[in-house]
Write a protein that holds these residues in place. Structure first.
Motif, PDB file in Angstrom:
ATOM      1  N   UNK A 187      14.641  -0.991  10.351  1.00 12.57           N
ATOM      2  CA  UNK A 187      13.081  -0.881  11.295  1.00 12.57           C
ATOM      3  C   UNK A 187      12.888   0.120  10.057  1.00 12.57           C
ATOM      4  N   UNK A 188      13.417   0.374   8.816  1.00 12.92           N
ATOM      5  CA  UNK A 188      12.824   0.928   7.900  1.00 12.92           C
ATOM      6  C   UNK A 188      11.281   1.141   7.064  1.00 12.92           C
ATOM      7  N   UNK A 189      10.152   1.203   7.387  1.00 13.29           N
ATOM      8  CA  UNK A 189       8.525   0.769   7.019  1.00 13.29           C
ATOM      9  C   UNK A 189       8.413   1.204   6.019  1.00 13.29           C
ATOM     10  N   UNK A 190       8.278   0.521   4.772  1.00 14.85           N
ATOM     11  CA  UNK A 190       8.415   1.063   3.268  1.00 14.85           C
ATOM     12  C   UNK A 190       7.192   1.901   3.299  1.00 14.85           C
ATOM     13  N   UNK A 191       5.924   1.060   3.676  1.00 10.99           N
ATOM     14  CA  UNK A 191       4.730   1.895   3.484  1.00 10.99           C
ATOM     15  C   UNK A 191       3.987   2.913   4.352  1.00 10.99           C
ATOM     16  N   UNK A 192       5.368   3.773   4.879  1.00  9.98           N
ATOM     17  CA  UNK A 192       5.675   5.275   5.970  1.00  9.98           C
ATOM     18  C   UNK A 192       5.697   6.261   4.452  1.00  9.98           C
ATOM     19  N   UNK A 193       6.608   5.560   3.493  1.00 12.19           N
ATOM     20  CA  UNK A 193       7.319   6.613   2.543  1.00 12.19           C
ATOM     21  C   UNK A 193       6.132   7.603   2.332  1.00 12.19           C
ATOM     22  N   UNK A 194       6.575   8.604   2.076  1.00 12.02           N
ATOM     23  CA  UNK A 194       5.929   9.916   2.393  1.00 12.02           C
ATOM     24  C   UNK A 194       5.676   9.738   0.336  1.00 12.02           C
ATOM     25  N   UNK A 195       4.824  11.416  -0.049  1.00 14.49           N
ATOM     26  CA  UNK A 195       4.721  11.928  -1.458  1.00 14.49           C
ATOM     27  C   UNK A 195       6.068  11.849  -1.781  1.00 14.49           C
ATOM     28  N   UNK A 196       7.230  13.107  -1.215  1.00 19.83           N
ATOM     29  CA  UNK A 196       7.599  13.009  -1.989  1.00 19.83           C
ATOM     30  C   UNK A 196       9.142  11.887  -1.787  1.00 19.83           C
ATOM     31  N   UNK A 197       8.755  10.723  -1.312  1.00 21.67           N
ATOM     32  CA  UNK A 197       9.878   9.479  -1.458  1.00 21.67           C
ATOM     33  C   UNK A 197       9.047   8.959  -2.164  1.00 21.67           C
ATOM     34  N   UNK A 198       8.218   8.461  -2.795  1.00 25.11           N
ATOM     35  CA  UNK A 198       7.721   8.281  -4.169  1.00 25.11           C
ATOM     36  C   UNK A 198       8.202   9.119  -4.925  1.00 25.11           C
ATOM     37  N   UNK A 199       7.859  10.127  -5.190  1.00 22.77           N
ATOM     38  CA  UNK A 199       8.694  10.895  -5.724  1.00 22.77           C
ATOM     39  C   UNK A 199       9.707  10.584  -6.569  1.00 22.77           C
ATOM     40  N   UNK A 200      11.086  11.109  -5.926  1.00 25.49           N
ATOM     41  CA  UNK A 200      12.438  10.471  -6.106  1.00 25.49           C
ATOM     42  C   UNK A 200      12.078   9.535  -6.338  1.00 25.49           C
ATOM     43  N   UNK A 201      11.979   8.278  -5.551  1.00 23.74           N
ATOM     44  CA  UNK A 201      11.978   6.906  -6.035  1.00 23.74           C
ATOM     45  C   UNK A 201      11.030   6.474  -7.527  1.00 23.74           C
TER      46      UNK A 201
END
Length: 885
Positions: free
Chosen positions: A598-612
RNA sequence: GGGUGGUUAGCUCAGCUGGUUAGAGUACUUGCUUGACAUGCAAGGGGUCGUUGGUUCGAGCCCAAUACUACCCACCA
């Protein structure tokens, strides 16, 4: 709870043996001929059966294990062939030593019984080092373990000997060789270590036969005088023109010896006269050949004077030296003695001074054989890493001498040559016995064995089944990377190159990865005599194999020596612990019924995108470092990512999302915490196989492999490329660091939360701060924030920190010490001024602006703008504060 | 005698094809029992990159010389 059953800390002593045997039982170490995959093969430098695992082995095998685990994860059919070496001299010496304690000699026992003992020894101790290698985590295919004297290797040795012999590349002859009077065997040139020793120069006079005076000469070895059969001068030496051809009387012996002329003599050295002892000096031997001089051996096998000289018979060579010098002095033959340092050859096994000696031995003609092996490196078919070691290799190979391969030892491959005592016929055959083809009588096999390195030279193909034409050979040969120390290039690498080219028509590997020595913390060689060795097994017992491997790889660059320090082991152990705790934290915050579907990648936050994005960069960089054998660099990047990016920032930031059960992006945080740590573990696995496996298994990851060992090496994920977000995030991180810095410098207690005001004209930056409010609160002890476009209404007592694009104000009220703050600002202003001056200078330099690339100029311009803005901010602050005062 | 490497913070070492204010770990100073970790977290001080020239708009990096150090090779009696 997911943390149920998970121990408080990682216990290597429990986990390592358990995981290792599990890997082995599941067959993960095995490799087979598999046409669907590309082969990758490494042959282990076989440790001696007499050996115990030392740091050198630990380093060598750690590097190989990293390589093989990486390739396995990359999808290669990765074979690492293990085995041991019979080490003829070393092993025989140990057995003889043990027998001596029992009052026995080799001869007492006889060859057959001696060999029985040797095989018992092998059975008892040969397995010891193998078990030690397993403790390191070595992922070799143990089902293919070999021994240099096993049936197949022995077959290969015989085949090669016969082939070379038939081609005329092996011959038997009387040559001057290096003799070790302690090991009682010949050794090859490569096995002689030269060391500078303080000695003396004895100046002697040898009288002419006709009583017309004497010649003066000097020697470092007066005892060899007994074997002198000439005296040589240079034919161009005017001083001695007239004496060439005259005879001298050898002092103490009375032998008549001629004066010969030979270019070997250096006119300018010493008196320009050299005594010639063909039986005990390699140069003199050559001179002797040119002048047909008699070769008189004056010493026994154990370097005592022979019965031919009754006065000195039975004396050790150094004892005889004293006696002879004394007699020379008494006889008036000694002119003077002066101190003199010279290079003395010693046996690399026992350190005894080598005695050059004429003897009947077997040799391999190396010059022709070396050519294709040199060519292979010249054309790049085989390359050394680092490249500079090819010089070392060429140096040896281009000046190569014939290789003395016979050893007067029993433990080893007996030379397959048979002699007829009747007619002198020689037969070289694979059969165990031979009958003289000329007189029909049974023949006697040469009692000598072959140099250990003769069999190790065949290792890359004998272990794959040669001389049989096996599938393994076709699939895995040539092997890929050989990993060894630079001290072993001449002994082993060069000979494998020669053998591979000669018998397989292909050099045995494409890459030779050279590493240096592991030294002690003071940079000294680890040695038994110094007692400064660190036992890798003790390190493993105390801190685990992962910590040991970490210590060995950290800061290790190909070809370089390194110091081994306890610090590094501690770092490795601490790092394991850090990882373990990070895992525990993640699991502690993951419910049993998580649904990552159920993970929605469009909900990734700034820090999520940073670590990725950071993770993606790590994957591409660390992978290429590993491909280039820069393991130390790769490891440190992986460690930095896990420790700094993941633990210190990402986990800390994620806490607010995890602790708030209603947080709309909580699932995404849980998902990424698991995923990013899992991928990091995969990249760390070749370096620290045990802790990574254990962590990987505990994490919640979709499509997880049964073992991290056989999982696929991570690749860059394109949809997770977020360069812009990474930049934005670093702006926030800078601001956080600035706030922390100020709080710390101002001595504000962490418990005292502050409300901050962000001043920026940039709406994006403003909203970024608003969105990042939660982690500003957590990471910078902020209790809330406002944003505004200008400085209106900000209390003068607020402390400011500037960042690219704006300022952050922390109103600290009466906590602020205005003088202190002014001082701080003055310092900052000064620093900024320096930078501005530097950048201005650059940009106003005509030459720079016209010649430097645009990219560089733009970067400087950006800097200029940034610094100017910051400078203005600081100036305003100072004015404000002064006003307040 | 020939060859190779090293010389960067107190210590151990990074620094890719020359381009932000030369980095890390450790040690040191300071503050933290912050709901994973004191084997931890945060902040700080500390370097004229062995020396001297040169090339370049620009050198820790390239070139030359030199010093020190380690190692390898070589038959100087």
């Amino acid at each position: 709870m997911r943390t149920d059953g998970i121990s408080k800390s990682f216990d290597p002593n429990e986990a390592e043996p358990r995981l290792y045997s599990e890997w082995m039982n599941k067959g993960y170490f095995g490799a087979k001929v598999n046409p669907d995959k590309k082969p990758f093969c490494v042959v282990m430098p076989p440790p001696n059966i007499t050996g115990q695992l030392h740091m050198g082995h630990a380093l060598d095998n750690t590097l190989q294990d990293i390589l093989i685990r990486y390739k396995r994860m990359k999808g290669f059919e990765a074979l690492w062939v293990p085995g041991t070496d019979h080490a003829s001299i070393a092993t025989e010496a140990k057995i003889v030593e043990k027998m001596r304690e029992e009052g026995l000699t080799k001869e007492d026992l006889g060859r057959e019984k001696f060999l029985e003992r040797a095989w018992d020894w092998k059975k008892q101790y040969g397995g010891r080092i193998v078990e030690q290698l397993k403790k390191l985590g070595s992922s070799c295919d143990w089902s293919r373990e070999r021994f240099t004297m096993d049936e197949g290797c022995s077959e290969a040795v015989k085949d090669v000997f016969i082939k070379y012999y038939d081609q005329g590349l092996i011959y038997r002859g009387e040559r001057i060789i290096n003799w070790c009077p302690h090991c009682l065997t010949s050794i090859s040139n490569a096995e002689v270590d030269y060391e500078d020793q303080a000695g003396a120069f004895w100046h002697l006079r040898y009288p002419f036969e006709d009583g017309t005076g004497y010649v003066e000469l000097a020697t470092t070895r007066p005892e060899t005088l007994l074997g002198d059969t000439a005296v040589a001068v240079n034919p161009k030496d005017e001083r001695y023109k007239d004496i060439i051809g005259k005879n001298l009387i050898l002092p103490l012996v009375g032998r008549k010896i001629p004066v010969v002329a030979d270019n070997y003599v250096d006119i300018d050295f010493g008196t320009g006269v050299v005594k010639i002892t063909p039986a005990h000096d390699p140069n003199d031997f050559e001179v002797g050949l040119r002048h047909n001089l008699e070769v008189i051996n004056v010493m026994t096998d154990d370097a005592k004077i022979t019965e031919d000289y009754p006065k000195y018979a039975g004396m050790d060579r150094f004892e005889a030296r004293k006696a002879i010098v004394k007699d020379l002095e008494e006889g008036g033959y000694l002119i003077k003695v002066e101190p003199h340092n010279h290079n003395v050859g010693t046996c690399y096994r026992c350190g005894t001074t080598i005695e050059p000696r004429v003897s009947l031995q077997w040799f391999v003609k190396m010059e022709e054989l070396a050519k294709p092996a040199i060519e292979a490196v010249k054309t790049g078919k085989t390359k050394f890493v680092p490249e500079r070691f090819d010089k070392n290799y060429f140096n040896w190979m281009e000046d190569i001498r014939d290789w003395c391969i016979s050893r007067q030892l029993w433990w080893g491959h007996q030379i397959p040559a048979f002699y007829c005592d009747d007619c002198g016929e020689i037969v070289v055959t694979k059969e165990n016995s031979a009958v003289c083809p000329k007189c029909g009588k049974p023949m006697r096999q040469d009692p000598d064995t072959l140099d250990t390195w003769f069999s190790s030279a065949l290792w890359p193909f004998s272990t794959l089944g040669w001389p049989k034409d096996t599938e393994e050979l076709k699939y895995f040969y040539p092997t890929n990377t050989l990993v060894t120390g630079y001290d072993i290039i001449t002994f082993w690498v060069s000979r494998m190159m020669v053998a591979g080219c000669a018998h397989m028509n292909q050099p045995p590997f494409d890459t030779v990865l050279i590493h240096g020595l592991v030294r002690d913390s003071q940079g000294r060689k680890m040695s038994k005599s110094l007692g400064n060795g660190i036992d890798p097994l003790e390190v493993i017992a105390e801190s685990g194999a992962d910590a040991l491997r970490f210590a060995l790889v950290t800061g290790n660059a190909p070809g370089n020596d390194q110091r081994f320090q306890q610090d590094k082991i501690d770092m490795g152990r601490n790092f394991s612990n850090k990882i373990w705790n990070a895992m525990k934290f993640v699991l502690m915050n993951c419910e049993d019924d998580l649904e990552f579907s159920k993970v929605d990648e469009s909900k990734f936050t700034l820090e999520d995108k940073w670590i990725l994005n950071k993770l993606n960069n790590l994957i591409s960089e660390a992978s290429s470092n590993i491909e280039n054998y820069d393991y130390g660099v790769a490891l440190s990047k992986i460690v930095d990512f896990i420790w700094e990016c993941y633990c210190d920032w990402y986990i800390e930031i994620a806490k607010s999302r995890l602790f708030d059960k209603e947080c709309p992006t909580r699932l995404e945080a849980q998902y990424l915490l698991n995923k990013v740590l899992g991928i990091s573990m995969q990249m760390l696995h070749p370096f620290m196989p045990f802790v990574t496996e254990e962590v990987y298994r505990n994490l919640v990851i979709d499509d997880k492999s049964d073992s991290i060992m056989i999982s696929d090496w991570p690749t860059v994920i394109d949809r997770y490329k977020f360069d812009d977000e990474e930049k934005m995030m670093s702006t926030l991180m800078d601001a956080i660091r600035s706030i922390r810095n100020i709080r710390s410098e101002m001595g504000v207690a962490p418990s005292r939360k502050a409300h901050i005001i962000v001043v920026t004209e940039n709406d994006n930056i403003a909203s970024m701060f608003v969105n990042g409010k939660a982690f500003l609160e957590r990471l910078a002890s902020v209790s809330g924030l406002d944003t505004q476009k200008d400085k209106s209404g900000i209390p003068a007592t607020a402390v400011a920190c500037v960042f690219a694009g704006g300022e952050v104000y922390i109103p600290l009220g009466d906590l602020i010490d205005i003088d202190k703050e002014l001082e701080r600002l003055a310092k900052e202003k000064e620093n900024l001024q320096k930078e501005i001056d530097r950048v201005n200078g650059k940009l106003s330099n005509e030459a720079f602006v016209s010649k430097a690339p645009e990219k560089v100029i733009n970067a400087e311009k950006e800097k200029q703008a940034k610094y100017l803005e910051m400078f203005k901010g600081v100036e305003d602050r100072i004015a404000m504060l002064k006003n307040e005062q």
